[in-house]
Design an enzyme around this catalytic site. Structure first.
Site, mmCIF file in Angstrom:
data_model
loop_
_atom_site.group_PDB
_atom_site.id
_atom_site.type_symbol
_atom_site.label_atom_id
_atom_site.label_comp_id
_atom_site.label_asym_id
_atom_site.label_seq_id
_atom_site.Cartn_x
_atom_site.Cartn_y
_atom_site.Cartn_z
ATOM 1 N NE ARG A 61 35.278 28.620 39.607
ATOM 2 C CZ ARG A 61 36.028 29.389 40.439
ATOM 3 N NH1 ARG A 61 37.599 29.231 39.680
ATOM 4 N NH2 ARG A 61 35.263 31.009 41.245
ATOM 5 N NE ARG A 117 42.795 29.625 38.119
ATOM 6 C CZ ARG A 117 41.313 30.051 39.017
ATOM 7 N NH1 ARG A 117 40.336 30.943 38.723
ATOM 8 N NH2 ARG A 117 42.390 30.879 40.267
ATOM 9 C CE LYS A 161 42.672 34.389 38.911
ATOM 10 N NZ LYS A 161 41.171 35.149 39.386
ATOM 11 C CE LYS A 174 40.587 33.616 34.946
ATOM 12 N NZ LYS A 174 39.328 34.675 35.774
ATOM 13 C CB CYS A 234 30.927 38.221 39.529
ATOM 14 S SG CYS A 234 30.830 39.281 40.902
ATOM 15 C CB CYS A 271 32.201 35.820 46.873
ATOM 16 S SG CYS A 271 33.955 36.792 45.935
ATOM 17 C CB CYS A 314 35.485 42.878 44.472
ATOM 18 S SG CYS A 314 36.339 41.947 43.233
ATOM 19 C CB CYS A 352 34.814 37.298 38.490
ATOM 20 S SG CYS A 352 35.940 37.334 39.542
#
Length: 585
Positions: free
Chosen positions: A86, A155, A229, A231, A450, A456, A495, A499
């Site tokens: 990424r 991120r 994480k 953001k 996603c 994934c 899931c 995302c």
């Protein structure tokens, strides 16, 4: 021992439900022992296998890559490993040469596709372990980076991407996104050591000294980085395309006389959740304070330090900053941020989100040039059958060499175009079978999914591969209902990790178990309201029928033409919708 490490050891102790000091999670151990994200990666990178061990898998995320297993290609020999790489691109700003480099890499070492992410970055999939160094080095060669695109750090910093040169507020926001990204980026030399250093140069290792060294290699993050994480996004009251309420830190720019006078600071947004763990939940960010532009870097630093020192390091399910704020309360959290910042922070201004500009279509920039926003379904850049977006982008880069913006809805904006370029651009797209934005239905334009299966590791159900055909069915039904032009966000994930940001959209579909989804309704395009569970465990084949019944009710009973689908569902509520639309009752 560094001051940062002492602070972490003194402050970041988590307690279990019985009040006992909790043991740090395994990931915390990997980070602590990694010598600033180096760990065992160098040895495992050249060990001749196609995968990494548990510690390296976690550490590699901070370098911008995930180890994945393609479930479609599993065979008698077990899992087939490859890597997602990424690229972090603040505000989605890049040039044609940079995009072409990513397209070259996807053909040379990836699965022949590139994906625009929901955070304005780019992803390569299917990269073999032996090509990781080549890929990351090439990305850096064109002045992009993968560091901090993943992992327990800040991120990619998002920002409303539209290139309105006649409105200096957009330039000021986008400049702030660049400054934040640079200021909050990890400093570890391990990134250079692993991916960029010439091994034949005899250059001395830059990573050393261990945790007790005199130098603080990571003055912001320390040797164990963040608990989870983090953001950040920047937007405007009239343009929340960056979805600031879904971020740990949201900055709402407030302008007067075409100049940003400050930002409302929003904290505690995050959508990841685990349905089997009642302690987890999605949340939108809450307004905490108002700050001037000169305060942004220091206040953001203070907020991250509070999360660094007090976030949960024993249970990663509840390690995001939203849980710290929920446990403490917003006022206590603000007081601690003020302590770290060193001054009192003013209350937020009474200003609210009122718009979302996705930047699609042909527009004047305000400087004599133009831009064109092209809808890219689910962000996937590929050549498949008669649809040849990848080929079209190569032709556009060669013919027009536009600067580019990637959008938070996974689409692309071609910038700095002459007015005469419109015909050339659209001819290239049409000739390569790429639908123009103005030829794209409203439901498809405002949809997002996603990647989910097959790569994934968290995916339970299909998402990116299923949503297009689901929209095919809905397009026909909405046309029959006279709602073809209705604007609403429709987001799907494989899931509950969220995302594609399904929990604040008008319609959210979240994979719950094989072939079944949780159906959410009642969010809105502006992104500042959570939706609610309308029905759980809806079979894939029933989703369209369930939605059509609600849309029919909406068409017949909306208060006015101005009432949106999400506002209607929010007003009626779950029980009211079920009473009218649930045929099983």
């Amino acid at each position: 021992m560094s001051d940062v490490l002492k602070s972490l050891q003194a402050k970041s102790k988590s307690a279990d439900t019985n009040g006992k000091e909790a043991k740090p999670s395994a990931v915390e151990g990997f980070k602590t022992e990694s010598n600033f994200l180096l760990g065992p990666i160098p040895e495992e990178l050249v060990d001749g296998t196609d995968k990494f061990g548990k510690a390296s898998i976690q550490l590699l995320k901070h370098h911008g890559t995930y180890q994945q297993d393609n479930r479609d290609e599993r065979g008698k020999n077990g899992k087939k490993y490859s890597f997602m790489v990424r690229t972090a691109i603040p505000g989605g700003k890049l040039n044609s040469d940079q995009l072409m480099a990513e397209l070259d890499l996807c053909d040379e070492v990836g699965d022949s596709t590139v994906r625009i992410t929901t955070r304005q970055g780019l992803q390569l999939h299917g990269v073999p372990k032996g090509d990781l160094k080549k890929v990351i080095a090439k990305i850096n060669e064109v002045q992009l980076t993968t560091i901090a695109a993943c992992g327990d750090v800040e991120r990619n910093v998002m920002c409303s991407p539209a290139p309105y040169k006649g409105d200096p507020v957009y330039d000021q926001m986008q400049e702030m996104a660049d400054r934040l990204a640079s200021h909050l980026r990890p400093r570890t030399p391990a990134y250079y050591e692993l991916w960029l250093k010439d091994e034949s140069s005899g250059e001395k290792s830059l990573v050393g000294g261990g945790l007790d060294g005199d130098d603080v290699i990571e003055p912001l993050y320390g040797p164990t980085y963040l608990p989870r994480k983090f953001k950040t996004a920047i937007g405007l009251p009239g343009d929340n395309s960056a979805d600031i309420y879904s971020n740990d830190l949201g900055l709402m720019a407030i302008a007067e006389d075409w100049h940003i006078i400050g930002y409302n600071v929003l904290v505690g947004g995050s959508f990841g959740t685990t349905p089997s763990a009642a302690k987890t939940f999605p949340a939108i960010a809450m307004p905490m304070c108002f700050i001037s532009p000169t305060q942004v870097l220091d206040v953001a630093t203070a907020i991250i330090k509070v999360q660094r020192d007090f976030g949960n390091r024993s249970d990663r399910k509840v390690a995001r900053m939203k849980y710290l704020i929920r446990n403490w309360g917003l006022e206590r959290f603000k007081e601690k941020v003020e302590e770290y910042y060193g001054a009192e922070l003013h209350p937020p201004r009474p200003i609210h989100i009122n718009g979302h500009n996705d930047g699609m279509g042909w527009h004047a920039q305000g400087d004599g040039k133009f831009f064109y926003g092209l809808n890219v379904e689910n962000g996937r850049i590929k050549d498949e059958g008669s649809y040849k977006l990848k080929t079209a982008l190569r032709e556009i880069a060669k013919a027009l060499n536009p600067s580019l913006r990637l959008t938070p809805h996974q689409s692309i904006i071609f910038c700095d175009l002459a007015e005469s370029a419109e015909a050339t651009l659209k001819e290239i797209l049409r000739r390569n079978g790429v639908p123009l934005t103005e030829e794209t239905s409203a439901i498809r334009r405002w949809s997002m999914a996603c990647p989910a299966l097959p790569t994934c590791g968290l995916a339970i159900t299909e998402s990116e591969r299923r949503l297009p055909s689901m929209i095919d069915d809905l397009e026909e039904q909405l046309s029959q209902l006279g709602l073809a032009d209705e604007r609403f966000t429709f987001r799907m994930t494989g899931c509950p990790n969220g995302c594609a940001r399904p929990y604040n959209s008008d319609i959210g579909l979240v994979g719950k178990t094989v072939g079944k989804y949780t159906l959410f309704l009642g969010g809105r395009v502006e992104g500042d309201r959570m939706n609610f569970i309308y029905k759980d465990l809806v079979p894939d084949e029933d989703v369209v029928d369930e939605l059509v019944r609600v849309f029919r009710y909406f068409r017949d009973d909306r208060e006015s033409e101005q009432e949106s689908f999400g506002d209607f569902c929010h007003r009626i509520g779950k029980e009211g919708l079920l009473e009218k639309c649930d045929t099983s009752q």
